[in-house]
Design a protein around this motif. Structure first.
Motif, PDB file in Angstrom:
ATOM      1  N   GLY A 457       0.854  -1.140  -0.161  1.00 33.06           N
ATOM      2  CA  GLY A 457      -0.126   0.039   0.096  1.00 33.06           C
ATOM      3  C   GLY A 457       0.771   1.154   0.001  1.00 33.06           C
ATOM      4  N   ALA A 458       2.284   1.112   0.325  1.00 36.55           N
ATOM      5  CA  ALA A 458       2.771   2.537   0.328  1.00 36.55           C
ATOM      6  C   ALA A 458       3.158   2.536  -1.163  1.00 36.55           C
ATOM      7  CB  ALA A 458       4.137   2.182   1.156  1.00 36.55           C
ATOM      8  N   PRO A 459       3.502   3.997  -1.566  1.00 37.74           N
ATOM      9  CA  PRO A 459       3.875   4.074  -2.921  1.00 37.74           C
ATOM     10  C   PRO A 459       5.320   4.024  -3.168  1.00 37.74           C
ATOM     11  CG  PRO A 459       2.571   6.192  -1.921  1.00 37.74           C
ATOM     12  CD  PRO A 459       2.963   5.120  -0.820  1.00 37.74           C
ATOM     13  N   GLN A 460       5.577   3.542  -4.083  1.00 36.76           N
ATOM     14  CA  GLN A 460       7.324   3.105  -4.340  1.00 36.76           C
ATOM     15  C   GLN A 460       8.113   4.449  -4.099  1.00 36.76           C
ATOM     16  OE1 GLN A 460       8.613   0.669  -7.354  1.00 36.76           O
ATOM     17  NE2 GLN A 460       6.897  -0.736  -6.998  1.00 36.76           N
ATOM     18  N   GLU A 461       7.470   5.475  -4.611  1.00 37.21           N
ATOM     19  CA  GLU A 461       8.308   6.699  -4.617  1.00 37.21           C
ATOM     20  C   GLU A 461       8.522   7.453  -3.097  1.00 37.21           C
ATOM     21  OE1 GLU A 461       4.181   7.755  -5.957  1.00 37.21           O
ATOM     22  OE2 GLU A 461       5.359   6.123  -6.399  1.00 37.21           O
ATOM     23  N   ALA A 462       7.562   6.856  -2.416  1.00 30.14           N
ATOM     24  CA  ALA A 462       7.735   7.204  -0.804  1.00 30.14           C
ATOM     25  C   ALA A 462       8.876   6.573  -0.186  1.00 30.14           C
ATOM     26  CB  ALA A 462       6.633   6.982  -0.189  1.00 30.14           C
ATOM     27  N   VAL A 463       9.364   5.458  -0.715  1.00 30.56           N
ATOM     28  CA  VAL A 463      10.555   4.856   0.083  1.00 30.56           C
ATOM     29  C   VAL A 463      11.860   5.629  -0.462  1.00 30.56           C
ATOM     30  CG1 VAL A 463      11.824   2.471   0.121  1.00 30.56           C
ATOM     31  CG2 VAL A 463       9.147   2.545  -0.185  1.00 30.56           C
ATOM     32  N   LEU A 464      12.575   6.089   0.722  1.00 27.71           N
ATOM     33  CA  LEU A 464      13.797   7.016   0.510  1.00 27.71           C
ATOM     34  C   LEU A 464      15.042   6.005   0.397  1.00 27.71           C
ATOM     35  CD1 LEU A 464      13.037  10.057   2.682  1.00 27.71           C
ATOM     36  CD2 LEU A 464      12.365   9.463   0.331  1.00 27.71           C
ATOM     37  N   GLY A 465      14.658   4.703   1.158  1.00 23.59           N
ATOM     38  CA  GLY A 465      15.870   3.895   1.151  1.00 23.59           C
ATOM     39  C   GLY A 465      15.831   3.028   2.408  1.00 23.59           C
ATOM     40  N   ILE A 466      16.648   2.407   2.962  1.00 23.46           N
ATOM     41  CA  ILE A 466      16.714   1.492   3.819  1.00 23.46           C
ATOM     42  C   ILE A 466      17.799   1.717   4.727  1.00 23.46           C
ATOM     43  CG2 ILE A 466      15.750  -0.342   2.505  1.00 23.46           C
ATOM     44  CD1 ILE A 466      19.580  -0.756   3.457  1.00 23.46           C
ATOM     45  N   GLU A 467      17.549   1.297   6.175  1.00 24.16           N
ATOM     46  CA  GLU A 467      18.805   1.220   7.171  1.00 24.16           C
ATOM     47  C   GLU A 467      18.908   0.295   7.789  1.00 24.16           C
ATOM     48  OE1 GLU A 467      19.153   5.069   9.596  1.00 24.16           O
ATOM     49  OE2 GLU A 467      18.675   3.792  11.298  1.00 24.16           O
ATOM     50  N   ALA A 468      20.098  -0.273   8.451  1.00 26.28           N
ATOM     51  CA  ALA A 468      20.242  -1.492   9.097  1.00 26.28           C
ATOM     52  C   ALA A 468      20.671  -1.101  10.694  1.00 26.28           C
ATOM     53  CB  ALA A 468      21.318  -2.520   8.494  1.00 26.28           C
ATOM     54  N   PRO A 469      19.803  -1.050  11.655  1.00 25.79           N
ATOM     55  CA  PRO A 469      20.188  -0.752  13.054  1.00 25.79           C
ATOM     56  C   PRO A 469      21.058  -1.972  13.620  1.00 25.79           C
ATOM     57  CG  PRO A 469      18.028  -0.181  12.493  1.00 25.79           C
ATOM     58  CD  PRO A 469      18.239  -1.103  11.395  1.00 25.79           C
ATOM     59  N   ILE A 470      21.783  -1.277  14.670  1.00 22.41           N
ATOM     60  CA  ILE A 470      22.410  -2.596  15.353  1.00 22.41           C
ATOM     61  C   ILE A 470      22.238  -2.044  16.945  1.00 22.41           C
ATOM     62  CG2 ILE A 470      24.695  -1.627  15.302  1.00 22.41           C
ATOM     63  CD1 ILE A 470      25.510  -4.817  15.434  1.00 22.41           C
ATOM     64  N   TRP A 471      21.505  -2.543  17.583  1.00 22.45           N
ATOM     65  CA  TRP A 471      21.150  -2.346  19.074  1.00 22.45           C
ATOM     66  C   TRP A 471      22.284  -3.052  20.005  1.00 22.45           C
ATOM     67  CZ3 TRP A 471      17.840   1.703  19.632  1.00 22.45           C
ATOM     68  CH2 TRP A 471      17.000   1.796  18.455  1.00 22.45           C
ATOM     69  N   THR A 472      22.610  -2.312  21.046  1.00 23.16           N
ATOM     70  CA  THR A 472      23.763  -3.095  21.716  1.00 23.16           C
ATOM     71  C   THR A 472      23.429  -3.439  23.000  1.00 23.16           C
ATOM     72  OG1 THR A 472      24.411  -0.579  22.356  1.00 23.16           O
ATOM     73  CG2 THR A 472      25.329  -1.390  20.217  1.00 23.16           C
ATOM     74  N   GLU A 473      22.190  -4.102  23.623  1.00 22.59           N
ATOM     75  CA  GLU A 473      22.065  -4.395  24.881  1.00 22.59           C
ATOM     76  C   GLU A 473      22.933  -5.481  24.973  1.00 22.59           C
ATOM     77  OE1 GLU A 473      17.867  -3.156  23.422  1.00 22.59           O
ATOM     78  OE2 GLU A 473      19.526  -3.940  22.566  1.00 22.59           O
ATOM     79  N   THR A 474      23.355  -6.364  24.236  1.00 23.20           N
ATOM     80  CA  THR A 474      24.374  -7.412  24.580  1.00 23.20           C
ATOM     81  C   THR A 474      25.785  -7.189  23.751  1.00 23.20           C
ATOM     82  OG1 THR A 474      23.929  -8.735  22.309  1.00 23.20           O
ATOM     83  CG2 THR A 474      22.325  -8.873  24.307  1.00 23.20           C
ATOM     84  N   LEU A 475      25.904  -6.023  23.389  1.00 23.29           N
ATOM     85  CA  LEU A 475      27.361  -5.736  22.666  1.00 23.29           C
ATOM     86  C   LEU A 475      28.089  -4.569  23.137  1.00 23.29           C
ATOM     87  CD1 LEU A 475      25.632  -5.805  18.915  1.00 23.29           C
ATOM     88  CD2 LEU A 475      26.503  -7.829  20.385  1.00 23.29           C
TER      89      LEU A 475
END
Length: 535
Positions: A457-475
């Motif tokens: 349902g989201a228009p393709q043109e709305a997608v600016l890109g991606i992001e890979a988060p890394i949370w550090t509770e255990t790191l």
């Protein structure tokens, strides 16, 4: 010209190939848009110069602002040439002088390509026996081309001591430009604090794979990590601990500026996040007046979320928000200011909507673009705001639909599905580090999805890109970050950069396998997934 994908030359060399043979031209991560192999290789030797040029020979009208009107080589191009020379010099042992003197041969870095399809970040790499030439319309493109050159050289080029040659690059042409303009990675420095040198190390790793955004999660329940002059106890008290009760830490303003400068030198834009109105225990513990009852809670070193909230009804709350965002905005030359907005379970829906309206206005007041986690769409995103989606494949249709509706109304989207590219999720049941609340995420699962079709349902043109988060509770250190980020980070980088039609698991796993020795040469102790036929 429109870029088209050619798979020619994109498969790894077979085991047993002579060490002196150049790497196939398309054996890269991310896979380029177009690869046309052909001809004899180029060889870097002891007499190779790095020639930097402003591209005046390519004609005018390139729109490249870094080239002066006098036609002299821009400082940026020279800086990229120096970076390349310093990168290659230890392993090759060659001087690789950087010069703007014209002449035949050498490695040539040229601004001024007339090819508009390259955009601000694309490049063309042309390798012949006579010269290796990288052309681009803007410095970022040259820098990305340099990363491609780096990957085309033997893995031992990453060593910090002299290695045996030869240093050959296969003949042919790569024409390349990114699919998405936002290709990010997030580092959580709040749950555990990471010093400046650790952040720089991660920046260098991101740059190799053409990631262009570094999202820093600077505040949370467990720690406040940026000095704020108007509220000094945020850092000195709120930054004095971390998960498990360690010493924590924070960045002085000069240290933060140094991170921003270093990231910019690798063509990464820093996106700072101050998480509001929840995830705020470190702030609440630092200043009693931010609490509705006027009583400061103790510092927190656990990992449970959703229990904290700023006091939405107090005027001092908005003095705090204005001061903090003003100071962070002043330190940050990039476009975005991330205000969190996730897991505000201790804030009523009515208060959440009221608070986010005021916080977004403050971001705009200081000239930045609002970014927030996708819960922002439960309020009313301002015009131009960006929502970062972190739901799962199994997230319910109501929540996904809310985000899609916001996208239809003009809210931009950055996709970070937790059960795909949260880099802190365990790979398997046996993974020692990380968490599994979003599920187990092996390398193929992390790679095998398409941002354009992910959120129905989201228009393709709305997608600016991606992001890979890394949370550090255990790191707790760079080694542990790298065990969880690699090799999944490479897949995220390819998802963001490469054309959809160029990506498929069967060829990616072979190209990824070929990256193993390079990661090892860089000192990265990565997860050796059984799904990948590592070299």
């Amino acid at each position: 010209m429109a870029l088209g994908f050619s798979s020619a030359g994109a498969v790894p060399a077979r085991p047993g190939t002579e060490a002196s043979a150049p790497r196939p031209l398309g054996q890269l991560v991310p896979v380029p848009a177009e690869v046309v192999p052909g001809g004899s290789p180029y060889a870097i030797t002891s007499t190779t110069p790095i020639r930097v040029a402003d591209g005046s020979g390519h004609g005018s009208g390139s729109g490249t602002s870094s080239v002066s009107s006098s036609g002299s080589v821009s400082d940026e191009v020279r800086r990229i040439g120096t970076y390349l020379s310093e990168l290659l010099r230890p392993a090759t042992g060659y001087a690789l002088p950087v010069t703007d003197r014209p002449g035949p041969g050498g490695i040539r870095l040229e601004l001024g390509s007339p090819d508009r399809s390259l955009g601000e970040e694309g490049y063309r790499l042309h390798s012949t026996p006579a010269a290796l030439t990288i052309t681009a319309r803007a410095p970022a493109g040259l820098f990305h081309g340099v990363q491609t050159l780096r990957q085309l050289l033997p893995d031992r080029v990453e060593a910090d001591s002299r290695q045996e040659g030869p240093w050959k690059v296969a003949g042919g042409t790569i024409t390349d430009a990114p699919r998405y303009g936002y290709r990010g990675a997030m580092l959580d420095v709040s749950r555990h604090f990471f010093p400046v040198e650790a952040v720089k190390r991660y920046i260098d790793q991101l740059a190799l794979y053409k990631v262009n955004k570094l999202h820093l999660h600077l505040s949370d329940d467990q720690g406040w990590r940026i000095a704020i002059d108007s509220w000094p106890r945020l850092a000195t008290h709120g930054g004095s601990t971390e998960v498990g009760g360690g010493p924590g830490g924070y960045y002085t303003k000069e240290q933060y500026r140094e991170i921003v400068r270093y990231a910019a030198s690798r063509y990464l834009e820093v996106v700072p996040e101050i998480d509001l109105p929840g995830h705020t225990n470190a702030a609440l513990a630092s200043y009693a007046e931010l609490n509705c009852d006027g009583v400061a809670p103790p510092l927190y070193t656990g990992t449970t979320v959703g229990f904290s909230s700023l006091c939405v009804s107090k005027p001092v709350t908005y003095d705090f928000v204005d001061d903090v965002l003003r100071e962070v905005a002043a330190l940050t030359p990039g476009k975005y200011l991330h205000i969190g907005g996730d897991e505000a379970d201790a804030t009523s829906d009515e208060d959440y909507v009221a608070f986010m309206a005021k916080a977004q206005a403050v971001v705009g007041k200081y000239g930045k673009t609002v970014m927030g986690w996708h819960q922002l769409t439960a309020a009313e995103p301002v015009k131009g705001a960006v929502a970062q989606y972190w739901g799962y494949d199994r997230t319910g249709p109501a929540e996904r639909g809310q985000v899609a509706d916001a996208a239809k109304n003009g809210t931009g989207l950055v996709l970070s599905p937790a059960d795909r590219i949260y880099l802190d999720m365990k790979y398997t049941e046996d993974t020692e580090l990380g968490l599994r609340w979003a599920g187990l995420v092996e390398v193929r699962r992390s790679y095998d999805w398409d941002p354009a079709t992910y959120l129905e349902g989201a228009p393709q043109e709305a997608v600016l890109g991606i992001e890979a988060p890394i949370w550090t509770e255990t790191l707790t250190d760079s080694t542990e970050i790298e065990q969880m980020a690699f090799p999944r980070l490479l897949g995220a980088a390819e998802i963001g950069w490469s054309p959809a039609e160029a990506r498929d698991w069967d060829t990616y796993r072979l190209r990824l396998a070929a990256q193993g020795p390079r990661l090892t040469a860089l000192g990265i102790d990565f997860y050796r997934s059984p799904q990948v036929p590592w070299s």
